[in-house]
Scaffold this active site. Structure first.
Site, PDB file in Angstrom:
ATOM      1  CG  ASN A  57      -2.025  -1.006   1.142  1.00 12.50           C
ATOM      2  OD1 ASN A  57      -2.263  -1.610   0.101  1.00 12.50           O
ATOM      3  ND2 ASN A  57      -2.715  -1.209   2.246  1.00 12.50           N
ATOM      4  NE  ARG A 384      -7.558  -2.402 -10.174  1.00 10.03           N
ATOM      5  CZ  ARG A 384      -6.529  -1.656 -10.552  1.00 10.03           C
ATOM      6  NH1 ARG A 384      -5.574  -2.208 -11.294  1.00 10.03           N
ATOM      7  NH2 ARG A 384      -6.448  -0.389 -10.212  1.00 10.03           N
ATOM      8  CG  HIS A 444     -14.175   1.649 -11.635  1.00 11.82           C
ATOM      9  ND1 HIS A 444     -14.940   1.719 -10.489  1.00 11.82           N
ATOM     10  CD2 HIS A 444     -13.055   0.956 -11.300  1.00 11.82           C
ATOM     11  CE1 HIS A 444     -14.305   1.112  -9.499  1.00 11.82           C
ATOM     12  NE2 HIS A 444     -13.168   0.640  -9.958  1.00 11.82           N
ATOM     13  CE1 TYR A 482      -8.831  -7.771  -2.900  1.00 10.28           C
ATOM     14  CE2 TYR A 482      -9.839  -6.450  -4.617  1.00 10.28           C
ATOM     15  CZ  TYR A 482      -8.707  -6.905  -3.974  1.00 10.28           C
ATOM     16  OH  TYR A 482      -7.479  -6.487  -4.398  1.00 10.28           O
ATOM     17  NE  ARG A 578     -10.409  -0.663   1.533  1.00  5.98           N
ATOM     18  CZ  ARG A 578     -10.443  -0.777   0.213  1.00  5.98           C
ATOM     19  NH1 ARG A 578     -11.227  -1.661  -0.350  1.00  5.98           N
ATOM     20  NH2 ARG A 578      -9.708   0.008  -0.555  1.00  5.98           N
ATOM     21  CG  HIS A 606     -13.913  -3.894  -3.557  1.00  6.02           C
ATOM     22  ND1 HIS A 606     -14.563  -4.133  -4.745  1.00  6.02           N
ATOM     23  CD2 HIS A 606     -12.926  -3.025  -3.845  1.00  6.02           C
ATOM     24  CE1 HIS A 606     -13.992  -3.445  -5.713  1.00  6.02           C
ATOM     25  NE2 HIS A 606     -12.989  -2.761  -5.204  1.00  6.02           N
TER      26      HIS A 606
END
Length: 700
Positions: A57, A384, A444, A482, A578, A606
């Site tokens: 991260n 992704r 997205h 997730y 989150r 998520h």
């Protein structure tokens, strides 16, 4: 329905609070992740994994967020207010990384040793182990190393982003009688960073490992013909990793991005990591070489790249030190095994809650469509999906079978560009229609649309559509890690809206307004603002008024303002965020009715869920699932979707699984203070993720 008591009417709006710093909010999130590494109720190897997650991260933080903040400071006259804020962020980043290494050295390393898992440095290795390491170095490592002594004809080599390197100060003279003192050694990425020692060389009941850095360190002098190595250090450079491609000025985005990928690893240097013992002269040499200030130097007490300790986690043989295996449940009550998913959707919608429920029904839905001769067309968005993807292979198979396959591949999905380019080329090679979204916008949205020919009235045929909508990516691997929600439906209005979205993405033309899909950048932001205005008005009139939002990030000033306005009008506002949240909760007279919490557990949260209530009846509430976080980029620079869950049964299920447990979570929840800091709600107690695992584990 989420209950909320009616509030007093007549509340007047007060000033909006100053927003929290976004970069500081990201660091706060990583402090929460790091805290997982200190939890004794978390299995030991999983605690180490949280250490590696923080490192990953922080790499992205410097590559993207800090790099952007530096650019903003450089563009502002005299640095503006950005300079002081950036200094504060840099100081906090230093403190966070220091704490991370303290946890690694003082808590995890001793705990690993007590479990018989040891990482041996050169001084700790016995003669037999040293001999084995020496043979390994000569056979597997030395042939790939190219040390470079610096002089005018041997300039400082190009050092790739996040690569492992050594810098050395040499004594004596080189083969040509010169005293060139500085040498650089780049360590190839193909070499393993953690090497397991043979069990025969380890005491009974132990597992021994050596780090590649220790192996190389023990043999540095042999690389320079016996010249003494007076001083040395590992070092690692983190670089700005944004791909600079002018979408308006390229003929083919895919080709331009593929070219850009070759230079990404050599962007502007942002941070240098060295070991704590690195001599001042060598660290100053590196800072000068990369034109960085002293604050960009990070001295770490251990390996310069803790991310690579994932290799240790993977090699250790100790199942008891990992999370117990969890197998996502097949949704048997919604989709009986062995029966057609498409046939089931003709009767009812299906809601999937990952990772507690399996992602396999989504794969099976696409597989069934590919093999069904009556399915004529398949359309899908890809953001992704990974280097290996059963879904992409199925789309390729569909194109080979002669179906009309349209795939919107987002080539600018950060750090997934190369994988997506490769999939786009393979799809194009078999005749699929591939587009790369919209210039200036990232696609997205998560959308999979199937069009099927079916019997109609009086012997005719009709085309019927089926759609999968999701808050998460089309990636079966991350779907096990997730939390996300997805919905399969044949609802004619939703499927028509989905088809309109694809039409717009491919044709670039205006389409009719979608009735049940809210799309960004067109109506999503405006609709959310309108809903919050309705909630605020209900609160002023003394009617039940409630907002509950579960997101990954909340940074958009206008949406934050609308939340605050609703709260000041008397609405109760609960935010489950989150990551970065720039809204400060609990400020007296400003955000008293706003509560912000964050849940950090075994799975990465998520799911995006949005709930509004502006009255007492069932018609006075709405619940959306969405691909979008509440950030400016999502609302105005991305193609995003949100859809309302209109089926009362499914809507209540989302509330019961995705909102209520998280509002009552104690063990994994953190509560935000008004200054933006967080404290753990409790060390023990309820865990939303554990409760859902128990529910679906018993069901599966």
């Amino acid at each position: 329905m989420i209950e909320a008591a009616p509030q007093d009417a007549g509340v007047t709006q007060r000033a909006l609070p100053p927003l929290l710093n976004r970069e500081q909010a990201i660091l706060e999130f990583n402090r929460r992740v790091l805290a997982q590494a200190s939890r004794t109720d978390v299995p030991l190897l999983e605690r180490l994994r949280y250490i590696t997650i923080v490192s990953s991260n922080m790499d992205e933080f410097f590559e993207v967020r800090f790099a952007d903040a530096l650019d903003a400071m450089r563009e502002a006259p005299g640095g503006g207010p950005h300079r002081d804020a950036l200094r504060s962020v840099a100081a906090d980043a230093h403190a966070l990384i220091d704490t991370q290494y303290a946890v690694f050295n003082d808590e995890l390393m001793p705990a690993l040793q007590r479990e018989g898992i040891v990482i041996l440095n050169h001084a700790e290795r016995n003669p037999a182990q040293r001999e084995w390491v020496s043979r390994f170095f000569e056979a597997q490592v030395r042939p790939l190393l190219v040390p470079v002594g610096l002089d005018p004809s041997h300039p400082f080599p190009m050092v790739a982003n996040k690569s492992l390197n050594f810098i050395m100060h040499l004594g004596g003279k080189d083969a040509f009688g010169r005293e060139n003192a500085i040498a650089i050694l780049k360590v190839p990425r193909v070499l393993p960073r953690v090497i397991a020692l043979p069990r025969a060389l380890c005491p009974p009941g132990t597992q021994g490992f050596v780090l590649l850095t220790s192996v190389i360190r023990a043999h540095l002098e042999t690389l320079f013909g016996g010249r003494p190595v007076d001083a040395f250090s590992q070092f690692r450079v983190t670089r700005d990793s944004d791909l600079e491609v002018d979408e308006e000025d390229v003929a083919n985005l895919r080709q331009a991005l593929r070219t850009g990928l070759t230079t990404r690893h050599f962007g502007q240097a942002i941070r240098i990591e060295v070991v704590r013992s690195c001599p001042e002269a060598l660290s100053r040499f590196l800072l000068d070489q990369f034109d960085l200030p002293a604050a960009a130097l990070y001295r770490v007490n251990g390996p310069v790249n803790l991310v690579r300790l994932n290799q240790l986690i993977d090699q250790v043989e100790a199942p008891a030190l990992r999370f117990p295996p969890f197998e996502p449940a097949w949704p048997q009550d919604q989709l009986p095994r062995g029966e057609s998913i498409i046939a089931q959707l003709q009767h009812s919608d299906v809601l999937l809650h990952h990772p507690f429920e399996s992602f396999e029904p989504v794969v099976q839905f696409l597989r069934e469509a590919v093999h069904d001769p009556e399915v004529l067309a398949i359309k899908q968005t890809i953001y992704r999906t990974g280097n290996e993807s059963v879904l992409m292979e199925l789309l390729i198979d569909a194109a080979r079978r002669g179906k009309e396959v349209t795939v919107v591949v987002e080539l600018k999905a950060r750090f997934d560009e190369e994988a997506n380019i490769n999939w786009a080329e393979r799809l194009e090679a078999v005749g699929a229609q591939v587009v790369y979204g919209i210039v200036g916008f990232k696609t997205h949205a998560k959308l999979l649309l199937v069009t099927r020919r079916e019997p109609g009235p009086r012997g005719s045929t009709v085309l019927r559509r089926y759609v999968h909508l999701s808050t998460g990516n089309y990636n079966p691997k991350t779907a096990r890690l997730y939390t996300d929600t997805g919905m399969l439906t044949a609802d004619p209005q939703l499927t028509a809206d989905a088809d309109a979205v694809f039409h717009q993405l491919t044709s670039l033309t205006r389409v009719r307004s979608q009735r049940h899909l809210l799309t960004a950048p067109f109506v999503l932001h405006r609709k959310l603002m309108a809903h919050m205005a309705d909630v605020a008005e209900a609160a002023r009139q003394g009617r039940p008024a409630r907002i509950v939002v579960k997101l990954n990030a909340l940074t958009d000033p206008a949406l934050i303002g609308a939340l605050v306005t609703a709260a000041q009008a008397g609405a109760e506002v609960d935010l489950i965020v989150r990551g970065a949240c720039m809204l400060p909760s609990g400020l007296p007279g400003l955000t008293d009715r706003v509560r912000v919490r964050s849940v950090v557990g075994r799975f990465l949260e998520h799911t995006r869920v949005i709930y509004f209530r502006w009255g007492a009846s069932d018609e006075d509430e709405v619940l959306y699932l969405s691909s979008a976080d509440w950030m400016g980029r999502n609302m105005f620079r991305r193609i995003e979707l949100a859809w309302s869950v209109r089926d009362a049964r499914l809507r209540q299920r989302v509330i019961d699984e995705c909102l209520v447990p998280y509002l009552h979570d104690e063990r994994d929840a953190w509560s935000q203070a008004s200054d933006g800091s967080y404290h753990r709600v409790a060390e023990q107690g309820e865990s939303a993720q554990a409760a859902l695992m128990a529910r679906y584990g018993s069901a599966g």
